[in-house]
Motif scaffolding. Structure first.
Motif, mmCIF file in Angstrom:
data_model
loop_
_atom_site.group_PDB
_atom_site.id
_atom_site.type_symbol
_atom_site.label_atom_id
_atom_site.label_comp_id
_atom_site.label_asym_id
_atom_site.label_seq_id
_atom_site.Cartn_x
_atom_site.Cartn_y
_atom_site.Cartn_z
ATOM 1 N N PHE A 110 22.628 40.629 35.650
ATOM 2 C CA PHE A 110 23.394 40.049 36.758
ATOM 3 C C PHE A 110 23.632 41.126 37.816
ATOM 4 N N GLN A 111 23.963 40.674 39.016
ATOM 5 C CA GLN A 111 24.344 41.591 40.089
ATOM 6 C C GLN A 111 25.473 40.939 40.872
ATOM 7 N N LEU A 112 26.673 41.512 40.724
ATOM 8 C CA LEU A 112 27.864 41.002 41.392
ATOM 9 C C LEU A 112 28.545 42.152 42.132
ATOM 10 N N THR A 113 29.622 41.832 42.836
ATOM 11 C CA THR A 113 30.360 42.835 43.601
ATOM 12 C C THR A 113 31.796 42.886 43.101
ATOM 13 N N ASP A 114 32.324 44.113 42.908
ATOM 14 C CA ASP A 114 33.714 44.215 42.470
ATOM 15 C C ASP A 114 34.658 44.152 43.660
ATOM 16 N N GLN A 115 35.964 44.249 43.380
ATOM 17 C CA GLN A 115 36.970 44.049 44.425
ATOM 18 C C GLN A 115 36.988 45.172 45.462
ATOM 19 N N THR A 116 36.254 46.261 45.193
ATOM 20 C CA THR A 116 36.190 47.353 46.183
ATOM 21 C C THR A 116 34.885 47.313 46.971
ATOM 22 N N GLY A 117 34.037 46.311 46.672
ATOM 23 C CA GLY A 117 32.766 46.195 47.379
ATOM 24 C C GLY A 117 31.608 46.873 46.680
ATOM 25 N N GLN A 118 31.859 47.459 45.485
ATOM 26 C CA GLN A 118 30.799 48.140 44.735
ATOM 27 C C GLN A 118 29.966 47.132 43.936
ATOM 28 N N THR A 119 28.658 47.379 43.878
ATOM 29 C CA THR A 119 27.772 46.525 43.090
ATOM 30 C C THR A 119 27.939 46.841 41.607
ATOM 31 N N VAL A 120 28.031 45.780 40.793
ATOM 32 C CA VAL A 120 28.141 45.913 39.338
ATOM 33 C C VAL A 120 27.024 45.071 38.731
ATOM 34 N N THR A 121 26.274 45.676 37.779
ATOM 35 C CA THR A 121 25.212 44.948 37.089
ATOM 36 C C THR A 121 25.443 45.047 35.586
ATOM 37 N N GLU A 122 24.551 44.412 34.836
ATOM 38 C CA GLU A 122 24.649 44.480 33.372
ATOM 39 C C GLU A 122 24.529 45.922 32.875
ATOM 40 N N LYS A 123 23.931 46.812 33.671
ATOM 41 C CA LYS A 123 23.801 48.223 33.267
ATOM 42 C C LYS A 123 25.172 48.910 33.182
ATOM 43 N N ASN A 124 26.159 48.405 33.930
ATOM 44 C CA ASN A 124 27.509 48.968 33.876
ATOM 45 C C ASN A 124 28.196 48.706 32.529
ATOM 46 N N LEU A 125 27.665 47.766 31.757
ATOM 47 C CA LEU A 125 28.225 47.474 30.439
ATOM 48 C C LEU A 125 27.805 48.513 29.405
ATOM 49 N N GLN A 126 26.722 49.233 29.692
ATOM 50 C CA GLN A 126 26.161 50.183 28.729
ATOM 51 C C GLN A 126 27.127 51.339 28.452
ATOM 52 N N GLY A 127 27.249 51.706 27.167
ATOM 53 C CA GLY A 127 28.027 52.877 26.778
ATOM 54 C C GLY A 127 29.500 52.634 26.528
ATOM 55 N N PRO A 142 45.171 48.401 36.290
ATOM 56 C CA PRO A 142 44.154 48.898 37.230
ATOM 57 C C PRO A 142 42.756 49.055 36.627
ATOM 58 N N HIS A 143 42.633 49.010 35.303
ATOM 59 C CA HIS A 143 41.301 49.077 34.689
ATOM 60 C C HIS A 143 40.517 47.780 34.892
ATOM 61 N N LEU A 144 41.217 46.684 35.162
ATOM 62 C CA LEU A 144 40.561 45.384 35.340
ATOM 63 C C LEU A 144 39.810 45.348 36.665
ATOM 64 N N LYS A 145 38.533 44.982 36.596
ATOM 65 C CA LYS A 145 37.734 44.835 37.814
ATOM 66 C C LYS A 145 37.402 43.369 38.012
ATOM 67 N N GLY A 146 37.535 42.904 39.239
ATOM 68 C CA GLY A 146 37.191 41.532 39.567
ATOM 69 C C GLY A 146 35.789 41.480 40.133
ATOM 70 N N LEU A 147 34.959 40.577 39.616
ATOM 71 C CA LEU A 147 33.581 40.459 40.078
ATOM 72 C C LEU A 147 33.343 39.099 40.707
ATOM 73 N N THR A 148 32.660 39.113 41.844
ATOM 74 C CA THR A 148 32.296 37.892 42.537
ATOM 75 C C THR A 148 30.934 38.108 43.183
ATOM 76 N N GLY A 149 30.448 37.108 43.874
ATOM 77 C CA GLY A 149 29.143 37.235 44.515
ATOM 78 C C GLY A 149 28.772 35.939 45.201
ATOM 79 N N SER A 150 27.506 35.819 45.545
ATOM 80 C CA SER A 150 27.027 34.589 46.175
ATOM 81 C C SER A 150 27.113 33.456 45.155
ATOM 82 N N PRO A 151 27.156 32.206 45.635
ATOM 83 C CA PRO A 151 27.182 31.085 44.678
ATOM 84 C C PRO A 151 26.023 31.139 43.678
#
Length: 197
Positions: free
Chosen positions: A46-63, A126-135
């Protein structure tokens, strides 16, 4: 016709067979057999955007172990309650909370912009990140995580969202482990989460 010694054996055999089938079905339903095929069925790229405008993908789950909750900022009760409970678990983890991912993924990209998510999450850990994106991007992650989400019109012309209200626990490799149980003390839930660090 069965004699008196055969009939009890047939009854016991039938009972034992149904017991085994019932046990297998119960284990599968409760997740005891989840390592057979279920993990591959939940999650994906997946590719979504967090509440600060940063891109988050499934690779961010690693580790890191990851908690994922799907909801929306206009949710009246289930979402704020679940996010509060996740916040309490993260608080109970202390410094170990820095080693956990916690994502709130919107099922309502129409209203949940990055700015709306940032404002909404200011009330939680503050550890919680909100993710959103295009429909389309949101629809893909909803489908890949097997989430139920449906727009429900309200009488005043507004709408709400019906959605799955479970918390996904993903392991350090980004693979689905099980729904994360919050029906216990934050300290107990934090201890359970630490096993995946």
């Amino acid at each position: 016709m069965m004699d008196r010694t055969t009939r009890p054996l047939v009854i016991v055999g039938a009972f034992a067979g149904s017991l085994v089938v019932g046990l297998v079905l119960m284990l599968w339903a409760l997740g005891g057999l989840r390592n057979v095929a279920a993990p591959a069925a939940i999650g994906g790229p997946f590719q979504l955007t967090d509440q600060t405008g940063q891109t988050v993908t499934e690779k961010n789950l690693q580790g890191h172990p990851t908690l994922i909750f799907f909801g929306f900022t206009h949710c009246p009760d289930v979402c704020p309650t679940s996010l509060f409970e996740i916040s309490e678990v993260l608080r109970a983890m202390g410094k170990d909370a820095d080693r956990v991912n916690a994502y709130f993924i919107s099922v309502d990209p129409e209203r949940d912009t990055a700015a709306a998510m940032k404002d909404y999450l200011s009330s939680f850990d503050p550890h919680l990140k909100g993710l959103t994106g295009s429909p389309d991007a949101v629809a893909k992650v909803i489908s890949d995580y097997r989430v139920y989400a449906k727009k429900v019109p309200l009488k005043d012309g507004d709408y709400t969202m019906d959605h799955t209200a479970l918390i996904y626990l993903m392991d350090r490799n980004g693979k689905f482990v099980a729904p994360f149980n919050l029906k216990r003390t934050p300290e107990q839930a934090a201890e359970d989460l630490k096993h995946y660090l």
